[in-house]
Enzyme design. Structure first.
Site, mmCIF file in Angstrom:
data_model
loop_
_atom_site.group_PDB
_atom_site.id
_atom_site.type_symbol
_atom_site.label_atom_id
_atom_site.label_comp_id
_atom_site.label_asym_id
_atom_site.label_seq_id
_atom_site.Cartn_x
_atom_site.Cartn_y
_atom_site.Cartn_z
ATOM 1 N N TRP A 562 0.829 -1.268 0.165
ATOM 2 C CA TRP A 562 -0.758 0.084 0.327
ATOM 3 C C TRP A 562 0.729 1.129 0.316
ATOM 4 O O TRP A 562 0.259 2.515 0.780
ATOM 5 C CB TRP A 562 -0.713 -0.067 1.261
ATOM 6 C CG TRP A 562 -1.968 -1.100 1.088
ATOM 7 C CD1 TRP A 562 -1.926 -2.094 -0.379
ATOM 8 C CD2 TRP A 562 -3.179 -1.858 1.880
ATOM 9 N NE1 TRP A 562 -3.897 -2.278 0.095
ATOM 10 C CE2 TRP A 562 -4.293 -2.359 1.222
ATOM 11 C CE3 TRP A 562 -3.602 -1.207 3.439
ATOM 12 C CZ2 TRP A 562 -4.807 -2.675 1.793
ATOM 13 C CZ3 TRP A 562 -4.173 -1.923 3.931
ATOM 14 C CH2 TRP A 562 -5.511 -2.921 3.158
ATOM 15 N N GLU A 606 -3.377 -9.870 -2.271
ATOM 16 C CA GLU A 606 -3.794 -8.981 -3.375
ATOM 17 C C GLU A 606 -2.574 -8.480 -3.819
ATOM 18 O O GLU A 606 -2.485 -8.223 -4.951
ATOM 19 C CB GLU A 606 -4.332 -7.346 -3.023
ATOM 20 C CG GLU A 606 -3.844 -6.902 -1.408
ATOM 21 C CD GLU A 606 -4.268 -5.527 -2.391
ATOM 22 O OE1 GLU A 606 -5.593 -5.561 -1.479
ATOM 23 O OE2 GLU A 606 -4.230 -4.479 -1.839
ATOM 24 N N HIS A 642 -4.210 -11.290 10.153
ATOM 25 C CA HIS A 642 -5.841 -10.987 10.099
ATOM 26 C C HIS A 642 -6.085 -9.975 8.714
ATOM 27 O O HIS A 642 -4.960 -9.809 7.841
ATOM 28 C CB HIS A 642 -6.481 -9.982 11.723
ATOM 29 C CG HIS A 642 -7.523 -9.319 10.407
ATOM 30 N ND1 HIS A 642 -8.867 -9.936 9.894
ATOM 31 C CD2 HIS A 642 -7.946 -7.874 9.107
ATOM 32 C CE1 HIS A 642 -9.692 -8.973 9.356
ATOM 33 N NE2 HIS A 642 -9.184 -8.352 9.077
ATOM 34 N N HIS A 695 -19.224 -4.434 7.020
ATOM 35 C CA HIS A 695 -19.653 -3.706 5.956
ATOM 36 C C HIS A 695 -21.439 -2.895 5.891
ATOM 37 O O HIS A 695 -21.722 -1.783 5.393
ATOM 38 C CB HIS A 695 -19.233 -3.827 4.901
ATOM 39 C CG HIS A 695 -17.929 -3.981 4.735
ATOM 40 N ND1 HIS A 695 -17.684 -5.901 4.569
ATOM 41 C CD2 HIS A 695 -17.073 -3.586 4.097
ATOM 42 C CE1 HIS A 695 -16.528 -6.115 4.493
ATOM 43 N NE2 HIS A 695 -15.919 -5.018 4.474
HETATM 44 N N1 GLN Z 1 -6.878 -4.209 13.036
HETATM 45 C C1 GLN Z 1 -7.075 -2.816 11.510
HETATM 46 C C2 GLN Z 1 -8.498 -2.614 11.524
HETATM 47 O O1 GLN Z 1 -8.629 -3.125 12.979
HETATM 48 C C3 GLN Z 1 -7.424 -4.375 10.486
HETATM 49 C C4 GLN Z 1 -8.006 -3.370 9.411
HETATM 50 C C5 GLN Z 1 -8.020 -4.473 8.310
HETATM 51 O O2 GLN Z 1 -8.029 -5.344 8.187
HETATM 52 N N2 GLN Z 1 -8.489 -3.980 6.974
HETATM 53 O O3 GLN Z 1 -8.561 -2.109 11.309
HETATM 54 ZN ZN ZN Z 2 -9.920 -6.734 7.722
#
Ligand code: GLN
Ligand code: ZN
Length: 762
Positions: A562, A606, A642, A695
């Site tokens: 990014w 990605e 994550h 979302h």
């Molecule tokens: N730790 C980040 C959050 O909770 C993870 C964000 C993400 O996965 N894009 O905002």
């Molecule tokens: Zn996320």
């Protein structure tokens, strides 16, 4: 030899495009004023390219939202839910409803454009009978000619790429769709030819992905049809982002020119022209200036490349151009007032890149090098020799780690035993990291940045938020807590601002989707850990509770993917530098008593290369970068990660390789698929399934969540199973967040109870 461009940024030098759009959406701008402003911007961009000396200027690349959406609308592919009656051009209101949703209909899906951070609207085909509603490239061509006297080169995404990137049909329906869509393209081209258009640029970036030989037959059929429809029109079949897969077939296509990327597909494309030659009746569009990065080109080296190409394709049959559309880079370096001059001198955004193209053409025509060749070389040399790029220690550390195995001391099974000291219940509940970034939080940060608030005041505001949300989490009954990330705007920027080797432009915006623009950090030097970045907040949060609080950092691959990255090193080397810096952060957290640490990698997937054959290499270093950051902790320290996507069928093994103790992923919208994935591929480490979609502001009911958990338990062992939302909660409101989490915890309690009754987990 001619100079050419493939596409120009839409957003404008001061994001005036974005402002006009948002003004129109908010009702501040009447439709006629909006259209007028857009015209002014569009013409200004064309004039600018002309002034920069570009001979083949793209027209029709401008849009009110996205070029794929433009095409879908032009072909009348408007899903039924938008109530378009099918006659005449699609109204602007329908166009924006497809892009953004409306009161009555949800928006079309959006997804990433190849390996860029640009998102296009995914056309929905299938149920709709397509037809030509208007000829947008023709309108664009006329406008440029009548208003500016520019003989433009209309640009449109080609039929094969358009169809492959669309959805709503089964593979076996593809031939029927081709029979529908190709005549529409043919009509567009005929009208262009009748108007006197000389060249049209048809983009087929899909040809650089792993297409099959059979697909090439389809492509040949399509271009045969187009050629027959408009035999006098010259088609520049344009590819970009990598080397083409079937060079010999592509040069056989009945088109007048082929555009190849000699930056991102340099090796493959150069080998191909050297080995198979280039047809004598075609023009080669040679993408020699990088359309994806922000650095000045080393023009003498580029000149050598052009000379290599002209040994195979003579000057008269060559166009020089950027490697891809300039959509993916900011507009101009000109207004960057605050950058270090060594960095600024080495930058080239869209306008500067077009100047580079023009200079190369000039130098070939004149047969000599130009003054600016020396300037570019010196600017790059100054940056390369600057202390920022020559931190011996960092470079040594990276070269050492290149050859080392990086792994944790103990196996996962051994660690799992030692990590039982937390006495977590079965199905531990947690969140992904961020809590709502309310207006108040954002305002506080703004005041502090402007200097209206002293740092102490801001820090204590952040502490108050942390304290409040630790209390809320305890009350909800979550098992593993987070501090909430209130101090962060963006998960990459936050770390970029605190690490050495990063800088930030004032105006380096690029379009991400619709009117949304991002300003990626610039990695210009060796990446260095300076001071702990997250320890203060994590330690404070942990001091308030008996429950474990997860430390929270962004992973090396996501920070890399990014950002705009220096191009004098391999991406893997930069990733390792970031990884080593973050390792120090992980160690600092651990030393401060934080023994659960989450390293987020939402952008790992990605970054996969376009060609499957290159995946292994990428994954090898990407996984290694993650492990560099996370492998030095004690066995008792639990590493979480994550990722926010659910497309896992081809990704279980790389995830396994990360060797994180727990991974949390997004699954609430697709747990059916997930179950089949996990049935086929055993995965034994801790895994948190997203049990509700973050979302949307909707609060999921307890029963729904129970169902999702039960679905997950059908595929996974309860002992490895964690419960969490799909992703961070920073975009949500406080009330809905609390409600949803209460339901999540309650659902978990119910499931645990039933499991006890059923003695499920003996
Ligand atoms: N730790 C980040 C959050 O909770 C993870 C964000 C993400 O996965 N894009 O905002
Ligand atoms: Zn996320």
């Amino acid at each position: 030899m001619k100079s050419s461009n493939l596409g120009y940024p839409r957003i404008g030098e001061n994001r005036e495009w974005k402002k006009a759009l948002e003004g129109f959406w908010a009702g501040r701008l009447a439709e006629s004023d909006f259209l007028k402003q857009m015209e002014v911007i569009r013409l200004r961009h064309l004039q600018k390219q002309k002034n920069l000396g570009i001979e083949w200027i793209p027209v029709g690349d401008f849009t009110f939202y996205d070029h794929m959406l433009d095409l879908a609308v032009m072909f009348g592919c408007v899903p039924k839910r938008y109530d378009y009656d099918g006659s005449g051009p699609v109204p602007l209101s329908t166009y924006f409803a497809m892009a953004r949703g409306s009161e009555t209909a949800i928006a079309c899906e959006m997804t990433k454009w190849f390996n860029t951070n640009y998102h296009y609207i995914v056309p929905e085909l299938g149920e709709i009978k397509s037809r030509l509603t208007e000829n947008k490239p023709l309108q664009a061509y006329r406008e440029a000619r009548d208003k500016l006297g520019i003989q433009g080169k209309p640009v449109l995404v080609g039929p094969y790429t358009f169809l492959k990137l669309s959805k709503g049909y089964e593979p076996k329906q593809l031939p029927a769709l081709i029979l529908q869509i190709v005549p529409l393209y043919a009509k567009v081209l005929q009208e262009l030819a009748d108007e006197g258009v000389e060249w049209v640029q048809i983009d087929e970036p899909i040809l650089v992905t792993s297409v099959t030989k059979d697909e090439m037959k389809t492509v040949a059929y399509i271009y045969q049809q187009l050629q027959e429809a408009a035999p006098k029109l010259q088609i520049m079949l344009q590819t970009y982002f990598d080397g083409v897969e079937w060079y010999e077939d592509i040069i056989d296509l009945p088109v007048a020119g082929i555009g190849l990327d000699f930056v991102h597909g340099l090796e493959g494309n150069l080998q191909a022209i050297a080995r198979f030659g280039f047809p004598e009746d075609k023009i080669l569009g040679a993408g020699v200036i990088d359309g994806r990065n922000i650095w000045r080109a080393h023009l003498s080296e580029k000149r050598n490349l052009v000379d290599t190409i002209t040994r195979i394709v003579p000057q008269e049959r060559l166009w020089l151009q950027p490697s891809s559309s300039l959509l993916h880079v900011p507009v101009t370096v000109e207004h960057e007032g605050q950058l270090d001059s060594i960095v600024k001198e080495a930058l080239a955004f869209a306008d500067e890149k077009l100047t580079e193209v023009q200079c190369l053409v000039k130098s070939v025509r004149n047969g000599d090098a130009l003054e600016v060749f020396v300037q570019s070389e010196e600017a790059l040399k100054r940056l390369n020799q600057s202390p920022a790029r020559n931190c011996g220690e960092i470079q040594e550390e990276v070269s050492r780690i290149q050859y080392q195995q990086v792994e944790r001391d103990a196996t996962f099974e051994e660690r799992r035993e030692k990590q039982k000291h937390w006495n977590l219940p079965l199905l531990p509940t947690t969140t992904i990291g961020s809590f709502p970034q309310t207006l108040e939080v954002r305002q506080a940060r703004r005041k502090w940045r402007k200097g209206e608030w002293a740092t102490e005041k801001y820090d204590s505001f952040i502490q108050d938020e942390i304290r409040k949300w630790i209390g809320i989490q305890e009350e909800i009954g979550l098992d593993v807590l987070v501090h909430g990330e209130f101090e962060r705007t963006d998960m990459v920027e936050f770390f970029g601002e605190k690490l050495g080797g990063f800088t930030f432009t004032e105006n380096g915006w690029v379009q991400s989707y619709g009117s949304r623009c991002v300003k990626p950090p610039v990695i210009y030097g060796d990446v260095e850990f300076l001071l702990p970045m997250t320890v203060k907040e994590s330690v404070y949060a942990q001091s308030l509770t008996e429950k474990p609080v997860k430390g929270m950092i962004t992973g090396p691959v996501t920070i890399l993917n990014w950002s705009f990255v220096r191009d004098d090193l391999q991406r893997s080397e930069v990733a390792f530098q970031i990884a080593l810096a973050l390792r120090k952060e992980v160690e600092a957290l651990e030393a401060a008593g934080i023994k659960m640490i989450q390293v987020d990698e939402p952008a790992l997937r990605e970054g996969l290369p376009l060609k499957q054959s290159a995946w292994d290499h990428y994954l090898e270093w990407a996984v290694k970068a993650f492990r560099i950051t996370t492998s030095t902790v004690a066995d008792m320290t639990q590493i979480h990660t994550h990722m926010c996507y659910c497309d896992f069928h081809d990704f279980i093994e790389p995830i396994n390789q990360l060797d994180a103790d727990v991974i949390s992923i997004e699954t609430s919208r697709s747990h059916g698929e997930l179950i089949t994935t996990f049935h086929k591929n055993a995965y034994h480490k801790g895994i948190g399934l997203g049990v509700y979609d973050i979302h949307s502001p909707r609060v999921p009911s307890c029963e729904e969540i129970v169902d999702v958990i039960a679905g997950g338990l059908a595929a996974l062992d309860p002992a490895q199973f964690w419960i969490n939302p799909d992703c961070g909660l920073k975009t949500r409101g406080a009330e809905e967040t609390i409600q949803s989490l209460k339901h999540m915890v309650e659902a978990t309690r119910l499931v645990r109870e039933r499991m006890t009754v059923l003695e499920w987990f003996k």
